[in-house]
Design a protein around this motif. Structure first.
Motif, PDB file in Angstrom:
ATOM      1  N   TYR A 198       0.821  -1.204   0.000  1.00  0.00           N
ATOM      2  CA  TYR A 198       0.000   0.000   0.000  1.00  0.00           C
ATOM      3  C   TYR A 198       0.860   1.262   0.000  1.00  0.00           C
ATOM      4  O   TYR A 198       0.363   2.360  -0.233  1.00  0.00           O
ATOM      5  CB  TYR A 198      -0.948   0.014   1.213  1.00  0.00           C
ATOM      6  CG  TYR A 198      -0.236  -0.091   2.537  1.00  0.00           C
ATOM      7  CD1 TYR A 198       0.192   1.022   3.222  1.00  0.00           C
ATOM      8  CD2 TYR A 198       0.028  -1.348   3.083  1.00  0.00           C
ATOM      9  CE1 TYR A 198       0.860   0.911   4.423  1.00  0.00           C
ATOM     10  CE2 TYR A 198       0.689  -1.462   4.287  1.00  0.00           C
ATOM     11  CZ  TYR A 198       1.095  -0.337   4.955  1.00  0.00           C
ATOM     12  OH  TYR A 198       1.760  -0.457   6.137  1.00  0.00           O
ATOM     13  N   LEU A 199       2.174   1.125   0.279  1.00  0.00           N
ATOM     14  CA  LEU A 199       3.091   2.260   0.231  1.00  0.00           C
ATOM     15  C   LEU A 199       3.601   2.464  -1.187  1.00  0.00           C
ATOM     16  O   LEU A 199       3.622   1.525  -1.993  1.00  0.00           O
ATOM     17  CB  LEU A 199       4.291   2.013   1.156  1.00  0.00           C
ATOM     18  CG  LEU A 199       4.054   2.037   2.663  1.00  0.00           C
ATOM     19  CD1 LEU A 199       5.338   1.658   3.390  1.00  0.00           C
ATOM     20  CD2 LEU A 199       3.565   3.397   3.123  1.00  0.00           C
ATOM     21  N   PRO A 200       4.042   3.684  -1.526  1.00  0.00           N
ATOM     22  CA  PRO A 200       4.722   3.881  -2.804  1.00  0.00           C
ATOM     23  C   PRO A 200       5.929   2.955  -2.906  1.00  0.00           C
ATOM     24  O   PRO A 200       6.563   2.626  -1.895  1.00  0.00           O
ATOM     25  CB  PRO A 200       5.148   5.350  -2.755  1.00  0.00           C
ATOM     26  CG  PRO A 200       4.193   5.997  -1.802  1.00  0.00           C
ATOM     27  CD  PRO A 200       3.887   4.941  -0.770  1.00  0.00           C
ATOM     28  N   LEU A 201       6.259   2.547  -4.116  1.00  0.00           N
ATOM     29  CA  LEU A 201       7.293   1.547  -4.339  1.00  0.00           C
ATOM     30  C   LEU A 201       8.609   1.903  -3.651  1.00  0.00           C
ATOM     31  O   LEU A 201       9.269   1.047  -3.052  1.00  0.00           O
ATOM     32  CB  LEU A 201       7.517   1.368  -5.845  1.00  0.00           C
ATOM     33  CG  LEU A 201       8.499   0.273  -6.273  1.00  0.00           C
ATOM     34  CD1 LEU A 201       8.018  -1.089  -5.795  1.00  0.00           C
ATOM     35  CD2 LEU A 201       8.662   0.275  -7.789  1.00  0.00           C
ATOM     36  N   GLU A 202       8.996   3.188  -3.725  1.00  0.00           N
ATOM     37  CA  GLU A 202      10.299   3.590  -3.197  1.00  0.00           C
ATOM     38  C   GLU A 202      10.366   3.546  -1.677  1.00  0.00           C
ATOM     39  O   GLU A 202      11.446   3.615  -1.094  1.00  0.00           O
ATOM     40  CB  GLU A 202      10.663   4.999  -3.689  1.00  0.00           C
ATOM     41  CG  GLU A 202       9.776   6.121  -3.186  1.00  0.00           C
ATOM     42  CD  GLU A 202       8.515   6.342  -4.017  1.00  0.00           C
ATOM     43  OE1 GLU A 202       7.838   7.358  -3.794  1.00  0.00           O
ATOM     44  OE2 GLU A 202       8.227   5.478  -4.886  1.00  0.00           O
ATOM     45  N   ARG A 203       9.226   3.383  -0.993  1.00  0.00           N
ATOM     46  CA  ARG A 203       9.220   3.364   0.470  1.00  0.00           C
ATOM     47  C   ARG A 203       9.047   1.956   1.037  1.00  0.00           C
ATOM     48  O   ARG A 203       9.159   1.756   2.244  1.00  0.00           O
ATOM     49  CB  ARG A 203       8.092   4.260   0.987  1.00  0.00           C
ATOM     50  CG  ARG A 203       8.287   5.741   0.691  1.00  0.00           C
ATOM     51  CD  ARG A 203       7.069   6.562   1.084  1.00  0.00           C
ATOM     52  NE  ARG A 203       6.706   6.408   2.490  1.00  0.00           N
ATOM     53  CZ  ARG A 203       5.583   6.880   3.021  1.00  0.00           C
ATOM     54  NH1 ARG A 203       4.725   7.536   2.270  1.00  0.00           N
ATOM     55  NH2 ARG A 203       5.317   6.696   4.295  1.00  0.00           N
ATOM     56  N   ALA A 207      10.456   0.353   4.836  1.00  0.00           N
ATOM     57  CA  ALA A 207       9.400   0.068   5.812  1.00  0.00           C
ATOM     58  C   ALA A 207       9.423  -1.391   6.230  1.00  0.00           C
ATOM     59  O   ALA A 207       9.257  -1.721   7.411  1.00  0.00           O
ATOM     60  CB  ALA A 207       8.039   0.435   5.223  1.00  0.00           C
ATOM     61  N   SER A 208       9.639  -2.288   5.258  1.00  0.00           N
ATOM     62  CA  SER A 208       9.678  -3.719   5.558  1.00  0.00           C
ATOM     63  C   SER A 208      10.843  -4.045   6.484  1.00  0.00           C
ATOM     64  O   SER A 208      10.683  -4.749   7.481  1.00  0.00           O
ATOM     65  CB  SER A 208       9.781  -4.522   4.263  1.00  0.00           C
ATOM     66  OG  SER A 208       9.861  -5.899   4.554  1.00  0.00           O
ATOM     67  N   ALA A 209      12.029  -3.512   6.161  1.00  0.00           N
ATOM     68  CA  ALA A 209      13.203  -3.778   6.988  1.00  0.00           C
ATOM     69  C   ALA A 209      13.012  -3.233   8.399  1.00  0.00           C
ATOM     70  O   ALA A 209      13.347  -3.889   9.395  1.00  0.00           O
ATOM     71  CB  ALA A 209      14.440  -3.156   6.342  1.00  0.00           C
ATOM     72  N   ARG A 210      12.452  -2.039   8.474  1.00  0.00           N
ATOM     73  CA  ARG A 210      12.226  -1.416   9.776  1.00  0.00           C
ATOM     74  C   ARG A 210      11.268  -2.247  10.624  1.00  0.00           C
ATOM     75  O   ARG A 210      11.536  -2.522  11.796  1.00  0.00           O
ATOM     76  CB  ARG A 210      11.658  -0.011   9.567  1.00  0.00           C
ATOM     77  CG  ARG A 210      11.255   0.707  10.843  1.00  0.00           C
ATOM     78  CD  ARG A 210      10.664   2.070  10.513  1.00  0.00           C
ATOM     79  NE  ARG A 210      10.195   2.758  11.693  1.00  0.00           N
ATOM     80  CZ  ARG A 210       9.613   3.952  11.670  1.00  0.00           C
ATOM     81  NH1 ARG A 210       9.439   4.575  10.526  1.00  0.00           N
ATOM     82  NH2 ARG A 210       9.203   4.516  12.786  1.00  0.00           N
TER      83      ARG A 210
END
Length: 238
Positions: A198-203, A207-210
């Motif tokens: 649901y996030l823009p591709l570049e984010r 976000a996943s790693a965090r």
């Protein structure tokens, strides 16, 4: 200083055992900016967001399974001088409360209660018909498969439009029309494994790693240490 900043500097104990759970600070700040006095709002789950809704003068309902949680939140509002006349708690499982809820038109809904299947879907199902056309639904922890299934449906529905996410884990959907979802599955992707699509591709990668890091024991300890240091810094500045 905004209320969100105050809560961040000194998180209150709302959930028992000196614990503070809540939305990402970015999402909490979004609610503080967006909500206006007199707006009709409802959330499944309760916590810091409930305090912010009350502080903004919303006609707000919070669904929580724990009466003690409602009492702690009310006491924290009173301690901060926040009026609670327009704040109402519905105590019980959202699956039970919303089935017999005295429905009213809503301007904004926050789905942040039980996250296991099928609770996010039930929260959406019971509340979506009562969200006004043009109203906003926030879905927290949208990377979790049970919540992602709802977000996936909203993405593909002409009755909804996904907006810019309000935090790295909070999706936002604007209601464009009333709908009754079709009864037959047509191959739509719904849910699946943990995802930030649901996030823009570049984010997404960051976000996943965090989230994966802060879901580990080490990550939780690091977050607690950072929160403690932030609180000390804020008290020192005061």
């Amino acid at each position: 200083m905004s209320l969100t900043d105050e809560l961040r500097a000194s998180p209150p104990t709302l959930h028992g055992q000196a614990e503070f759970w809540g939305l990402a600070w970015q999402a909490l700040a979004f609610i503080e900016r967006m909500v206006e006095p007199g707006m009709a709002t409802l959330e499944t789950g309760a916590g810091a967001s409930t305090i912010v809704f009350a502080s903004r003068g919303a006609d707000h309902e919070a669904v929580t399974p724990l009466a003690e949680e409602a009492e702690r939140i009310t006491a924290e509002c009173e301690r901060r001088g926040i009026a609670t006349e327009r704040l109402r708690f519905r105590v019980g499982s959202s699956a039970d409360v919303l089935r017999t809820w005295d429905a009213r038109p809503l301007d904004l809904v926050l789905v942040d209660g039980a996250h296991a299947f099928p609770y996010p879907t039930l929260d959406w199902w019971f509340l979506a018909p009562h969200l006004k056309v043009g109203g906003l639904m926030l879905l927290d922890d949208a990377y979790m498969p049970p919540v992602a299934a709802v977000v996936d449906h909203l993405r593909g529905s002409p009755a909804w439009r996904l907006e810019e996410p309000v935090s790295f884990r909070t999706a936002a959907a604007r209601k464009l029309a009333d709908e009754l979802p079709p009864g037959e599955w047509k191959g739509e992707r719904s849910g699946g494994r943990m995802s930030f699509r649901y996030l823009p591709l570049e984010r997404r990668a960051a976000a996943s790693a965090r989230q994966r890091f802060f879901s580990t024991r080490l990550g939780l300890q690091a977050a607690e240490l950072a929160r403690s240091l932030l609180g000390r810094s804020a008290r020192g500045a005061g």
